[in-house]
Design a protein around this motif. Structure first.
Motif, PDB file in Angstrom:
ATOM      1  N   MET A 103     -46.333  14.193  13.923  1.00 34.46           N
ATOM      2  CA  MET A 103     -46.187  13.214  13.829  1.00 34.46           C
ATOM      3  C   MET A 103     -46.403  12.302  12.873  1.00 34.46           C
ATOM      4  O   MET A 103     -47.437  12.632  12.249  1.00 34.46           O
ATOM      5  N   ARG A 104     -45.991  11.323  11.621  1.00 36.75           N
ATOM      6  CA  ARG A 104     -47.042  10.503  10.528  1.00 36.75           C
ATOM      7  C   ARG A 104     -46.251   8.791  11.295  1.00 36.75           C
ATOM      8  O   ARG A 104     -45.143   8.433  12.176  1.00 36.75           O
ATOM      9  N   LEU A 105     -47.079   8.039  10.968  1.00 41.39           N
ATOM     10  CA  LEU A 105     -47.184   6.922  10.797  1.00 41.39           C
ATOM     11  C   LEU A 105     -46.950   5.825   9.714  1.00 41.39           C
ATOM     12  O   LEU A 105     -47.191   5.671   8.457  1.00 41.39           O
ATOM     13  N   TYR A 106     -45.990   5.347   9.882  1.00 44.71           N
ATOM     14  CA  TYR A 106     -45.529   4.142   8.383  1.00 44.71           C
ATOM     15  C   TYR A 106     -44.806   2.761   8.707  1.00 44.71           C
ATOM     16  O   TYR A 106     -44.974   2.601   9.868  1.00 44.71           O
ATOM     17  N   SER A 107     -45.031   2.380   8.602  1.00 42.52           N
ATOM     18  CA  SER A 107     -44.499   0.744   7.766  1.00 42.52           C
ATOM     19  C   SER A 107     -43.160   0.803   8.346  1.00 42.52           C
ATOM     20  O   SER A 107     -42.523   1.667   7.741  1.00 42.52           O
ATOM     21  N   ARG A 108     -42.451  -0.239   9.101  1.00 40.58           N
ATOM     22  CA  ARG A 108     -41.163  -0.152   8.800  1.00 40.58           C
ATOM     23  C   ARG A 108     -40.478  -0.576   8.024  1.00 40.58           C
ATOM     24  O   ARG A 108     -40.931  -1.477   6.699  1.00 40.58           O
ATOM     25  N   MET A 109     -39.812   0.060   7.009  1.00 39.38           N
ATOM     26  CA  MET A 109     -39.251  -0.481   5.521  1.00 39.38           C
ATOM     27  C   MET A 109     -38.448  -1.368   5.857  1.00 39.38           C
ATOM     28  O   MET A 109     -38.053  -2.029   6.239  1.00 39.38           O
ATOM     29  N   GLY A 110     -39.657  -2.829   4.519  1.00 37.11           N
ATOM     30  CA  GLY A 110     -38.748  -3.677   4.612  1.00 37.11           C
ATOM     31  C   GLY A 110     -39.407  -5.227   5.172  1.00 37.11           C
ATOM     32  O   GLY A 110     -39.263  -6.343   4.484  1.00 37.11           O
ATOM     33  N   THR A 111     -40.401  -4.892   5.837  1.00 41.47           N
ATOM     34  CA  THR A 111     -41.759  -5.211   6.411  1.00 41.47           C
ATOM     35  C   THR A 111     -42.956  -6.014   5.576  1.00 41.47           C
ATOM     36  O   THR A 111     -43.427  -5.232   4.319  1.00 41.47           O
ATOM     37  N   ALA A 112     -42.898  -6.831   5.644  1.00 41.81           N
ATOM     38  CA  ALA A 112     -43.766  -7.973   4.290  1.00 41.81           C
ATOM     39  C   ALA A 112     -45.320  -7.569   4.902  1.00 41.81           C
ATOM     40  O   ALA A 112     -45.737  -7.795   5.853  1.00 41.81           O
ATOM     41  N   PRO A 113     -45.811  -7.570   3.461  1.00 45.32           N
ATOM     42  CA  PRO A 113     -47.108  -7.273   3.503  1.00 45.32           C
ATOM     43  C   PRO A 113     -48.073  -7.303   4.831  1.00 45.32           C
ATOM     44  O   PRO A 113     -49.046  -7.102   5.664  1.00 45.32           O
ATOM     45  N   LYS A 114     -47.958  -8.940   4.606  1.00 43.82           N
ATOM     46  CA  LYS A 114     -49.157  -9.927   5.613  1.00 43.82           C
ATOM     47  C   LYS A 114     -48.490  -9.025   7.398  1.00 43.82           C
ATOM     48  O   LYS A 114     -49.400  -9.566   7.922  1.00 43.82           O
ATOM     49  N   PHE A 115     -47.440  -9.284   7.395  1.00 41.12           N
ATOM     50  CA  PHE A 115     -47.659  -8.769   8.602  1.00 41.12           C
ATOM     51  C   PHE A 115     -47.842  -8.141   9.568  1.00 41.12           C
ATOM     52  O   PHE A 115     -48.177  -7.160  10.350  1.00 41.12           O
ATOM     53  N   CYS A 116     -47.870  -6.712   7.864  1.00 42.16           N
ATOM     54  CA  CYS A 116     -48.302  -5.408   8.506  1.00 42.16           C
ATOM     55  C   CYS A 116     -50.051  -5.551   8.805  1.00 42.16           C
ATOM     56  O   CYS A 116     -50.673  -4.801   9.656  1.00 42.16           O
ATOM     57  N   ALA A 117     -50.492  -6.448   7.597  1.00 47.37           N
ATOM     58  CA  ALA A 117     -52.010  -6.389   7.366  1.00 47.37           C
ATOM     59  C   ALA A 117     -52.578  -6.837   8.912  1.00 47.37           C
ATOM     60  O   ALA A 117     -53.725  -6.607   9.118  1.00 47.37           O
ATOM     61  N   ALA A 118     -52.016  -8.345   9.537  1.00 51.90           N
ATOM     62  CA  ALA A 118     -52.005  -8.540  10.916  1.00 51.90           C
ATOM     63  C   ALA A 118     -52.194  -7.907  11.811  1.00 51.90           C
ATOM     64  O   ALA A 118     -52.505  -7.956  12.972  1.00 51.90           O
ATOM     65  N   GLU A 119     -51.312  -6.818  11.952  1.00 47.49           N
ATOM     66  CA  GLU A 119     -50.840  -6.180  13.277  1.00 47.49           C
ATOM     67  C   GLU A 119     -52.068  -5.037  12.923  1.00 47.49           C
ATOM     68  O   GLU A 119     -52.898  -4.777  13.625  1.00 47.49           O
ATOM     69  N   LEU A 120     -53.187  -4.583  11.979  1.00 44.29           N
ATOM     70  CA  LEU A 120     -53.826  -3.128  11.314  1.00 44.29           C
ATOM     71  C   LEU A 120     -54.610  -4.464  11.829  1.00 44.29           C
ATOM     72  O   LEU A 120     -56.241  -3.078  12.172  1.00 44.29           O
TER      73      LEU A 120
END
Length: 268
Positions: free
Chosen positions: A89-106
């Motif tokens: 498997m590979r873990l990707y960020s969902r296409m079109g998701t804003a970086p701030k939401f990805c950073a907050a979840e990380l």
């Protein structure tokens, strides 16, 4: 593939159910997420199955990976995906998701569960801004150029009117990065030999510039003084000030009101 993004693989024994959590350290800036989103954050491959399954894990060096053997009841997971020897498997960020939401979840951690009840199964936490993609279904490398996908995803993203100044700075940096990659793409072989892709890149660039200009105006307005008679952090409106003045007039004595009016007449 992706050797330049991921660290050396670690081989782990998957002999019992566990939860793996990928997180972004507190001392790492959100700007690094812009680079992390251009590649998978984690890659997992089953290197041995049977009674003693083993998995090889690689992830981006700036991330941290924690393995917990005790399941947490607070976490909810999506439908599991079964894996066997040689699959991964590979873990990707969902296409079109804003970086701030990805950073907050990380920051809080992206968790996925390793289950051994019906073979080796993997399940990502529910309502995640990321997605687990099986290796045999990973078609991102077969899509149109990555820079065009990122440009379209940024343009399709809704305006965040409540974004903080730091979030706007990240957004503007992301747009500038994609615009620079568009220029590099136009100068490269794909841009020179594929006229349709080059035309699309030329069309996307001014749209990105317009969105950046709106963000820049919003960003600078946060630090502007609305009136030179007031401080920059004074956000009181004129109507509110007038209502406050009326309240003072109601509470003041007639003599005090007359004295203030005389002072105003003298200044005039």
């Amino acid at each position: 593939m992706y050797h330049q993004y991921l660290n050396e693989p670690m081989v782990l024994d998957a002999d019992r159910a566990s939860i793996m959590t990928l997180s972004l350290p507190a001392d790492i800036s959100d700007f690094i997420v812009l680079q992390a989103m251009s590649a998978p954050l984690l890659e997992l491959i089953v290197v041995a199955d049977g009674t003693q399954p083993k998995i090889a894990i690689r992830f981006q060096p700036l991330m941290g990976l924690k393995l917990n053997s005790i399941s947490s009841e607070k976490l909810q997971f999506s439908n599991p995906i079964q894996r066997s020897f040689g699959q991964g498997m590979r873990l990707y960020s969902r296409m079109g998701t804003a970086p701030k939401f990805c950073a907050a979840e990380l920051r809080t951690g992206v968790s996925f569960k390793l289950d051994l009840n019906n073979g080796l199964c993997l399940a990502l936490q529910s309502a995640s801004k990321f997605e687990l993609v099986p290796l045999e279904s990973d078609l991102r490398v077969l899509h149109e150029p990555q820079v065009l996908l990122m440009a379209k995803a940024i343009l399709a993203r809704q305006y965040d009117y409540g974004a903080s100044s730091e979030a706007l700075a990240v957004y503007m940096t992301e747009i500038e990065q994609v615009r620079a990659e568009l220029q590099t793409f136009l100068r490269g072989e794909l841009g020179q030999y594929h006229a349709s892709l080059a035309e699309e890149a030329i069309r996307l660039d001014p749209l990105l510039q317009q969105k950046r200009q709106w963000m820049f105006r919003t960003y600078t307005h946060m630090f502007e003084r609305p009136n030179y008679n007031r401080a920059s952090n004074d956000a009181q409106s004129v109507d509110k000030s007038l209502r406050k003045l009326e309240c003072f007039e109601l509470l003041a004595t007639p003599e005090l009101i007359q004295m203030v009016e005389r002072l105003m007449e003298d200044e005039a």
